[in-house]
Design a protein around this motif. Structure first.
Motif, short mmCIF file in Angstrom:
data_model
loop_
_atom_site.label_atom_id
_atom_site.label_comp_id
_atom_site.label_asym_id
_atom_site.label_seq_id
_atom_site.Cartn_x
_atom_site.Cartn_y
_atom_site.Cartn_z
N ARG A 234 3.24 0.25 -11.15
CA ARG A 234 4.30 -0.22 -10.25
C ARG A 234 5.68 0.00 -10.87
NH1 ARG A 234 5.93 -3.33 -5.99
NH2 ARG A 234 7.69 -4.73 -6.39
N ALA A 237 6.58 3.59 -10.56
CA ALA A 237 6.92 3.91 -9.17
C ALA A 237 8.34 3.48 -8.83
CB ALA A 237 5.92 3.24 -8.24
N PHE A 315 1.58 4.79 -5.62
CA PHE A 315 2.65 3.79 -5.70
C PHE A 315 4.02 4.45 -5.58
CE2 PHE A 315 0.53 0.03 -8.17
CZ PHE A 315 -0.43 -0.06 -7.17
N SER A 370 -3.87 -3.29 -4.47
CA SER A 370 -2.53 -3.46 -5.02
C SER A 370 -1.45 -2.72 -4.24
CB SER A 370 -2.51 -3.02 -6.49
OG SER A 370 -3.02 -1.70 -6.61
N GLU A 371 -1.80 -1.57 -3.63
CA GLU A 371 -0.78 -0.81 -2.90
C GLU A 371 -0.33 -1.49 -1.62
OE1 GLU A 371 -4.81 1.17 -1.86
OE2 GLU A 371 -3.82 0.32 -3.63
N PHE A 374 3.32 -2.45 -1.20
CA PHE A 374 4.28 -1.41 -0.80
C PHE A 374 4.28 -1.23 0.72
CE2 PHE A 374 3.60 -0.22 -5.24
CZ PHE A 374 4.90 0.00 -5.66
#
Length: 479
Positions: A234, A237, A315, A370-371, A374
């Protein structure tokens, strides 16, 4: 940094730095107020108000610095030691890093008002020069990690602290020597101005807090739910997205003073022209870098990082999409600040940004990957763009239909005309470093052509040609 620190230590650094910069809303909101009131006074040619603005802000910044350091060394230190997920064998290094990052942050508070003054005077060459020196020093420190024998986290934190001191002193000395309103001999106090600045600042403060939730608080949330490798992905990213947006961000910084000044001097047509063309240009300056990187993200990260964390590719693509949406609306945010009536604007947009954190928390608690954080941020940015446009129309009278016709439609055409052939080329060619370089060059070139002929009107095409001719002519003369 990733290669030298390793994935886990890079994740520790990212979460420590992210936690400290949760308080970034303090200098950020004040800098916005400082710049707005300085630019407004300049638009009215009011030298007395300039001096009063500096004196009032100087007192307020000192108070903010003391408050921030107190919070960091009490509540902040307690949270780091008790709640952040840090490997046990790296806790002492993380503790030392936390103190250096905290001190660096305090110095950034003192730097913020002087940066705002420099920009309000539109001395962008000085701002650019100091920014370059700052970036080069940080690069030197990053490279030096390969040659340091003792703990790298502590060393890196200390080095960044020394750079923060140097940059702060540079800005302060330049402003004191160059601008008559920046003086420490006499206090120009104005209670009414203090109330105005406080009112503007408090609402901007709310907006900055919500921005912190949108970025750093979500990083802490990811730290709680996933491994340090995911946190590192992250951080990579967000770092790449911020670098891709550098040119558009700097253009927007340069647009801030003239937009405020044109509003203060009742030049409404000039202000609308700056907002319309500024929106397109900030997006275009990001798109020309974003499209090639979006297509060849895997190659770029592999060449840069050798072995990037697996999640970093997706990410980074999502973070760039989020930044592109925000880039289009940056001049709108500046126009919203011109009248100084920030309550409704900050309440609505701030609430949406805070909702990003809570929706992300809810989705992660349900087991989403986890994405998903975003995707939440991208959806929120689309909503905020539309809301921001409605609010700027209410505050300044900016015509919404004209904005869509002159800004949004050309931007969509540029995206379509540059993406279609670039995607076709990307899917047709065999993937290797050489074809990736060709795709990057082709997509950037296609974007520039589409921007020039479709994105810009005849007046702005002529302005671009004039600038290029003047630069080339100067160069030939010097040779």
């Amino acid at each position: 940094m990733l290669n030298e620190l390793g994935t886990d230590d890079y994740g520790v650094y990212s979460v420590i730095a992210g936690f400290v910069t949760l308080l970034a809303f303090l200098p950020g909101s004040m800098a916005s107020a400082t710049q707005r009131f300085f630019s407004y006074a300049m638009g009215r040619n009011d030298e007395v108000q300039l001096k009063q603005t500096f004196s009032v802000n100087l007192i307020m910044y000192i108070a903010i610095a003391v408050f921030a350091y107190t919070i960091l060394q009490t509540l902040g230190l307690w949270y780091v030691t008790e709640h952040l997920k840090i490997p046990e064998d790296r806790f002492e290094a993380a503790f030392t890093l936390y103190h250096y990052v905290s001190l660096s942050f305090v110095f950034s508070i003192f730097t913020a008002p002087f940066i705002a003054i420099l920009i309000a005077h539109e001395d962008m060459h000085l701002y650019a020069m100091i920014s370059v020196i700052d970036a080069v020093l940080k690069l030197v420190v990053a490279v030096s990690l390969a040659y340091v024998n003792h703990d790298l986290l502590a060393y890196y934190g200390k080095a960044l602290f020394l750079i923060a001191i140097f940059v702060a002193l540079t800005y302060i000395l330049i402003c004191i020597r160059k601008y008559v309103e920046c003086q420490l001999r006499k206090l120009y106090w104005n209670t009414h101005l203090l109330k105005e600045i406080l009112g503007f600042t408090l609402w901007t403060l709310f907006g900055q807090i919500s921005t912190a939730f949108r970025n750093q608080a979500v990083t802490v949330l990811v730290n709680q739910a996933f491994t340090p490798a995911i946190v590192a992905a992250r951080a990579i990213a967000l770092n790449v997205a911020s670098q891709v947006a550098v040119f558009s961000n700097q253009l927007n910084i340069g647009l801030y003073p003239p937009i405020i000044k044109s509003y203060a001097s009742n030049q409404n047509d000039e202000m609308m022209s700056l907002v319309f063309n500024g929106s397109k240009l900030t997006f275009f300056l990001m798109w020309v870098f974003a499209l090639p990187i979006l297509l060849e993200m895997e190659t770029v990260l592999t060449v840069w990082l050798k072995t990037p964390p697996p999640a970093a590719i997706l990410f980074t693509q999502l973070a760039i999409v989020e930044s592109l949406i925000f880039a289009l609306s940056m001049p709108l945010a500046t126009a919203a600040r011109a009248p100084g009536r920030m309550a409704l604007y900050e309440i609505i947009l701030g609430s949406i940004q805070i909702a990003i954190f809570f929706i992300s928390w809810w989705m992660l608690s349900l087991g989403y990957p986890s994405e998903s954080v975003f995707y939440v941020a991208i959806a929120a940015n689309v909503i905020m763009f539309k809301v921001r446009l409605l609010l700027v129309n209410r505050l300044t009278g900016l015509p919404i239909s004209a904005y869509y016709k002159k800004v949004v439609v050309p931007v969509l055409f540029v995206i379509a005309l540059s993406t279609t052939p670039s995607m076709f080329l990307y899917t047709t060619l065999e993937h290797n470093v050489f074809t990736a370089a060709f795709v990057i060059l082709f997509s950037a070139t296609t974007s520039i052509i589409a921007m020039y002929y479709i994105g810009l009107d005849k007046h702005w095409r002529n302005k671009v040609l004039e600038v290029l001719k003047s630069k080339l002519f100067k160069k030939r003369q010097s040779v």
